[in-house]
Write an enzyme that holds these catalytic residues in place. Structure first.
Site, PDB file in Angstrom:
ATOM      1  N   ASP A   8     -29.172  14.664  23.756  1.00  0.00           N
ATOM      2  CA  ASP A   8     -29.665  14.629  25.134  1.00  0.00           C
ATOM      3  C   ASP A   8     -30.786  15.649  25.267  1.00  0.00           C
ATOM      4  O   ASP A   8     -30.619  16.806  24.864  1.00  0.00           O
ATOM      5  CB  ASP A   8     -28.547  14.983  26.115  1.00  0.00           C
ATOM      6  CG  ASP A   8     -27.499  13.877  26.227  1.00  0.00           C
ATOM      7  OD1 ASP A   8     -27.672  12.829  25.576  1.00  0.00           O
ATOM      8  OD2 ASP A   8     -26.503  14.075  26.946  1.00  0.00           O
ATOM      9  N   ASP A 129     -22.332   3.266  33.821  1.00  0.00           N
ATOM     10  CA  ASP A 129     -21.708   4.570  34.011  1.00  0.00           C
ATOM     11  C   ASP A 129     -20.885   4.511  35.289  1.00  0.00           C
ATOM     12  O   ASP A 129     -21.405   4.153  36.346  1.00  0.00           O
ATOM     13  CB  ASP A 129     -22.777   5.660  34.131  1.00  0.00           C
ATOM     14  CG  ASP A 129     -23.771   5.612  32.980  1.00  0.00           C
ATOM     15  OD1 ASP A 129     -23.339   5.329  31.846  1.00  0.00           O
ATOM     16  OD2 ASP A 129     -24.974   5.829  33.220  1.00  0.00           O
TER      17      ASP A 129
END
Length: 243
Positions: A8, A129
């Protein structure tokens, strides 16, 4: 089952978050390029990369670093974060990225998913998500009233072959993936399901293998040393050879 180590990127650095909260971002590696090389040396074939700034800005922000990673290794890379139009899909896929992840667009711009799948087929993945079973978007800053499996069924109808599912409440917490939700999702659609969030150790990998999923994204556990790429891949290969 495929193991996809995660990188990330926020403000040009390799970081991890807890439950998607940007305020919890902390640096976990000195170099994203070096980290990718270590994952490759350990046997990884794929890398999951998220442009965290891009997810909030709704456009690529850390693409230069992502391409640096791409050109430094032989890993196939899937990229998410800030991919909200066809121009960005084209930008990544025409420059060597193997797969792009459409997240917020799946909820807000379904036509983009349709168009992308028509043009690129299985090089398109959709990231779903969820928080308490409801789909979140905009870098997890907004929650909708749409059930995660409902959106997955819609994506299946559009021809999407890969769905990356994250239970936000587990992400970055090392508390284990949400096996119940993943199993329900895997049984609900024909898409290849990639688990994301909560993987903490080799036992979690074994549990995901039992669900017959396509892949598992591993992040924080790799950076804390609670899980190693090599043994995780070995377990998956052994499971495959036993079938």
């Amino acid at each position: 089952m495929l193991i996809l180590p995660a990188i990330d990127i926020k403000d040009g650095e390799c970081v991890r978050l807890v439950k998607g909260d940007y305020a919890t971002a902390h640096k976990v590696a000195e170099s994203a390029v070096g980290t990718a090389g270590a994952f490759e040396a350990a046997g990884a074939k794929w890398l999951h990369v998220v442009d965290l700034n891009g997810a909030k800005a709704a456009k690529p922000v850390n693409s230069e670093m992502i391409f640096n990673i791409l050109h430094s290794c032989n890993l196939k890379i899937e990229v998410g974060g800030g991919i909200r139009n066809m121009e960005t899909v084209d930008f990544y896929l025409s420059n060597g990225i193997s797969r792009v992840i459409l997240g917020s667009s799946a909820l807000n711009n379904p036509w983009l998913v349709k168009e992308s799948v028509q043009k690129y087929g299985n090089r398109i993945a959709v990231g779903i998500d969820a928080l308490n079973g409801k789909v979140a978007a905009q870098g997890w800053t907004e929650t909708s009233s749409v059930d995660y499996w409902e959106l997955a069924k819609r994506m299946e109808q559009y021809g999407v072959k890969y769905i990356i599912f994250t239970d936000i409440s587990r992400d970055g917490t090392l508390t284990g993936p949400n096996l119940e939700m993943l199993d329900h999702l895997n049984r609900s659609v024909s898409c290849n399901i990639i688990a994301s969030g909560g993987v903490s150790n080799i036992k979690d990998i074994a549990n995901l293998l039992d669900l017959d999923l396509y892949g598992a994204i591993c992040g924080k556990a790799l950076y804390t040393g609670a899980l190693e790429v090599g043994p995780a891949i070995k377990l998956c290969e052994e499971a495959e050879s036993d079938e």
